[in-house]
Design a protein around this motif. Structure first.
Motif, PDB file in Angstrom:
ATOM      1  N   PHE A  51      42.228 -60.779 -49.146  1.00 36.20           N
ATOM      2  CA  PHE A  51      41.204 -60.172 -48.297  1.00 36.20           C
ATOM      3  C   PHE A  51      41.118 -58.674 -48.590  1.00 36.20           C
ATOM      4  O   PHE A  51      40.037 -58.136 -48.863  1.00 36.20           O
ATOM      5  CB  PHE A  51      41.566 -60.430 -46.832  1.00 36.20           C
ATOM      6  CG  PHE A  51      40.812 -59.608 -45.818  1.00 36.20           C
ATOM      7  CD1 PHE A  51      39.526 -59.952 -45.425  1.00 36.20           C
ATOM      8  CD2 PHE A  51      41.407 -58.500 -45.215  1.00 36.20           C
ATOM      9  CE1 PHE A  51      38.837 -59.218 -44.467  1.00 36.20           C
ATOM     10  CE2 PHE A  51      40.733 -57.760 -44.250  1.00 36.20           C
ATOM     11  CZ  PHE A  51      39.440 -58.110 -43.881  1.00 36.20           C
ATOM     12  N   ALA A  52      42.250 -57.995 -48.543  1.00 39.07           N
ATOM     13  CA  ALA A  52      42.277 -56.548 -48.760  1.00 39.07           C
ATOM     14  C   ALA A  52      41.871 -56.187 -50.186  1.00 39.07           C
ATOM     15  O   ALA A  52      41.074 -55.262 -50.392  1.00 39.07           O
ATOM     16  CB  ALA A  52      43.670 -56.003 -48.454  1.00 39.07           C
ATOM     17  N   THR A  53      42.386 -56.910 -51.147  1.00 38.61           N
ATOM     18  CA  THR A  53      42.069 -56.630 -52.544  1.00 38.61           C
ATOM     19  C   THR A  53      40.582 -56.839 -52.821  1.00 38.61           C
ATOM     20  O   THR A  53      39.939 -56.008 -53.462  1.00 38.61           O
ATOM     21  CB  THR A  53      42.908 -57.533 -53.477  1.00 38.61           C
ATOM     22  OG1 THR A  53      44.294 -57.295 -53.207  1.00 38.61           O
ATOM     23  CG2 THR A  53      42.614 -57.247 -54.935  1.00 38.61           C
ATOM     24  N   HIS A  54      40.021 -57.909 -52.310  1.00 38.16           N
ATOM     25  CA  HIS A  54      38.602 -58.194 -52.538  1.00 38.16           C
ATOM     26  C   HIS A  54      37.701 -57.181 -51.840  1.00 38.16           C
ATOM     27  O   HIS A  54      36.665 -56.796 -52.386  1.00 38.16           O
ATOM     28  CB  HIS A  54      38.278 -59.629 -52.125  1.00 38.16           C
ATOM     29  CG  HIS A  54      38.972 -60.641 -52.971  1.00 38.16           C
ATOM     30  ND1 HIS A  54      39.218 -61.924 -52.554  1.00 38.16           N
ATOM     31  CD2 HIS A  54      39.508 -60.546 -54.220  1.00 38.16           C
ATOM     32  CE1 HIS A  54      39.870 -62.576 -53.500  1.00 38.16           C
ATOM     33  NE2 HIS A  54      40.055 -61.759 -54.511  1.00 38.16           N
ATOM     34  N   LEU A  55      38.080 -56.732 -50.645  1.00 41.85           N
ATOM     35  CA  LEU A  55      37.315 -55.669 -49.989  1.00 41.85           C
ATOM     36  C   LEU A  55      37.332 -54.398 -50.833  1.00 41.85           C
ATOM     37  O   LEU A  55      36.294 -53.760 -51.035  1.00 41.85           O
ATOM     38  CB  LEU A  55      37.878 -55.365 -48.596  1.00 41.85           C
ATOM     39  CG  LEU A  55      37.578 -56.351 -47.481  1.00 41.85           C
ATOM     40  CD1 LEU A  55      38.269 -55.918 -46.190  1.00 41.85           C
ATOM     41  CD2 LEU A  55      36.087 -56.510 -47.250  1.00 41.85           C
ATOM     42  N   LEU A  56      38.501 -54.049 -51.340  1.00 45.91           N
ATOM     43  CA  LEU A  56      38.640 -52.856 -52.168  1.00 45.91           C
ATOM     44  C   LEU A  56      37.799 -52.983 -53.442  1.00 45.91           C
ATOM     45  O   LEU A  56      37.077 -52.054 -53.819  1.00 45.91           O
ATOM     46  CB  LEU A  56      40.110 -52.621 -52.519  1.00 45.91           C
ATOM     47  CG  LEU A  56      40.438 -51.340 -53.269  1.00 45.91           C
ATOM     48  CD1 LEU A  56      40.075 -50.112 -52.436  1.00 45.91           C
ATOM     49  CD2 LEU A  56      41.914 -51.314 -53.637  1.00 45.91           C
ATOM     50  N   GLU A  57      37.855 -54.147 -54.077  1.00 48.78           N
ATOM     51  CA  GLU A  57      37.076 -54.379 -55.293  1.00 48.78           C
ATOM     52  C   GLU A  57      35.575 -54.312 -55.047  1.00 48.78           C
ATOM     53  O   GLU A  57      34.808 -53.976 -55.948  1.00 48.78           O
ATOM     54  CB  GLU A  57      37.435 -55.738 -55.907  1.00 48.78           C
ATOM     55  CG  GLU A  57      38.804 -55.770 -56.536  1.00 48.78           C
ATOM     56  CD  GLU A  57      39.200 -57.135 -57.060  1.00 48.78           C
ATOM     57  OE1 GLU A  57      40.207 -57.205 -57.777  1.00 48.78           O
ATOM     58  OE2 GLU A  57      38.523 -58.140 -56.750  1.00 48.78           O
ATOM     59  N   ASN A  58      35.175 -54.612 -53.816  1.00 48.41           N
ATOM     60  CA  ASN A  58      33.753 -54.568 -53.475  1.00 48.41           C
ATOM     61  C   ASN A  58      33.322 -53.205 -52.924  1.00 48.41           C
ATOM     62  O   ASN A  58      32.218 -53.065 -52.411  1.00 48.41           O
ATOM     63  CB  ASN A  58      33.408 -55.680 -52.482  1.00 48.41           C
ATOM     64  CG  ASN A  58      33.418 -57.039 -53.151  1.00 48.41           C
ATOM     65  OD1 ASN A  58      32.949 -57.197 -54.270  1.00 48.41           O
ATOM     66  ND2 ASN A  58      33.976 -58.029 -52.478  1.00 48.41           N
ATOM     67  N   GLY A  59      34.219 -52.224 -53.009  1.00 48.64           N
ATOM     68  CA  GLY A  59      33.851 -50.858 -52.656  1.00 48.64           C
ATOM     69  C   GLY A  59      34.109 -50.441 -51.224  1.00 48.64           C
ATOM     70  O   GLY A  59      33.688 -49.362 -50.817  1.00 48.64           O
ATOM     71  N   THR A  60      34.822 -51.252 -50.445  1.00 49.94           N
ATOM     72  CA  THR A  60      35.134 -50.873 -49.064  1.00 49.94           C
ATOM     73  C   THR A  60      36.144 -49.734 -49.069  1.00 49.94           C
ATOM     74  O   THR A  60      37.143 -49.780 -49.788  1.00 49.94           O
ATOM     75  CB  THR A  60      35.700 -52.071 -48.279  1.00 49.94           C
ATOM     76  OG1 THR A  60      34.773 -53.149 -48.354  1.00 49.94           O
ATOM     77  CG2 THR A  60      35.958 -51.721 -46.821  1.00 49.94           C
ATOM     78  N   ASP A  61      35.885 -48.717 -48.267  1.00 52.33           N
ATOM     79  CA  ASP A  61      36.760 -47.556 -48.162  1.00 52.33           C
ATOM     80  C   ASP A  61      38.143 -47.990 -47.685  1.00 52.33           C
ATOM     81  O   ASP A  61      38.265 -48.817 -46.769  1.00 52.33           O
ATOM     82  CB  ASP A  61      36.151 -46.552 -47.183  1.00 52.33           C
ATOM     83  CG  ASP A  61      36.904 -45.243 -47.142  1.00 52.33           C
ATOM     84  OD1 ASP A  61      38.025 -45.221 -46.586  1.00 52.33           O
ATOM     85  OD2 ASP A  61      36.367 -44.240 -47.648  1.00 52.33           O
ATOM     86  N   LEU A  62      39.172 -47.430 -48.303  1.00 51.02           N
ATOM     87  CA  LEU A  62      40.552 -47.777 -47.987  1.00 51.02           C
ATOM     88  C   LEU A  62      40.882 -47.556 -46.507  1.00 51.02           C
ATOM     89  O   LEU A  62      41.676 -48.299 -45.921  1.00 51.02           O
ATOM     90  CB  LEU A  62      41.500 -46.948 -48.868  1.00 51.02           C
ATOM     91  CG  LEU A  62      42.852 -47.542 -49.200  1.00 51.02           C
ATOM     92  CD1 LEU A  62      42.719 -48.916 -49.832  1.00 51.02           C
ATOM     93  CD2 LEU A  62      43.637 -46.622 -50.106  1.00 51.02           C
TER      94      LEU A  62
END
Length: 159
Positions: free
Chosen positions: A110-121
């Motif tokens: 979940f976290a990795t995919h959000l990050l890969e899709n440009g979600t701010d850390l």
């Protein structure tokens, strides 16, 4: 599994999730007294909400969103962590996936995919319930997606 992956939940957060934790108006899930005795909100997936509505009509849980066998209105029983682990193990076997995967892997995904899709850390940190940004920063080391689209500053110089 969909609820865990779509919201970045820990297994304990899922088994301790009351029906009232689902806020379909705001499309959020309220997690109460999780790790570190902290409360937080995370996102509610539209697809998961649709699945939960079908599940709810069929299973008619009383208090906990997911209840164990023999649960009644008078004595609602929580679903067990072991049962969730068994469901994942069976799904992995059925699909032929040999890679070591745990229920917690879904949270990491979940976290990795959000990050890969440009979600701010910082948003990811909040969704996961991390009080320390260092705990969330591990995901920046996991993913290399998009590296091929990053241009070195040197390549932008006219030399």
């Amino acid at each position: 599994m969909s609820t865990i992956y779509s919201a970045g939940l820990r297994i304990s957060e899922l088994v301790n999730l009351p029906i009232t934790g689902i806020d379909s108006d705001r499309m959020q899930i309220y997690i109460e007294k999780s790790k570190g005795n902290k409360d937080r909100y995370t996102i509610l997936s539209k697809k998961v909400l649709d699945l939960l509505r079908v599940y709810f009509k069929k299973e008619k849980p009383h208090y906990w969103l997911f209840e164990g066998m023999g649960s009644t209105k008078e004595k609602p029983l929580q679903y067990s962590s072991r049962s969730i682990q068994s469901i994942l193990k069976a799904a992995l076997k059925k699909t032929g996936i040999k890679k070591h995967v745990t229920v917690h892997t879904l949270r990491h995904s979940f976290a990795t995919h959000l990050l890969e899709n440009g979600t701010d850390l910082r948003y990811i940190q909040s969704l996961l319930g991390h009080s320390n940004s260092k705990a969330t920063e591990i995901y920046t080391h996991i993913t290399t997606k998009g590296f091929n689209q990053i241009i070195s500053p040197l390549d932008k110089l006219d030399i």
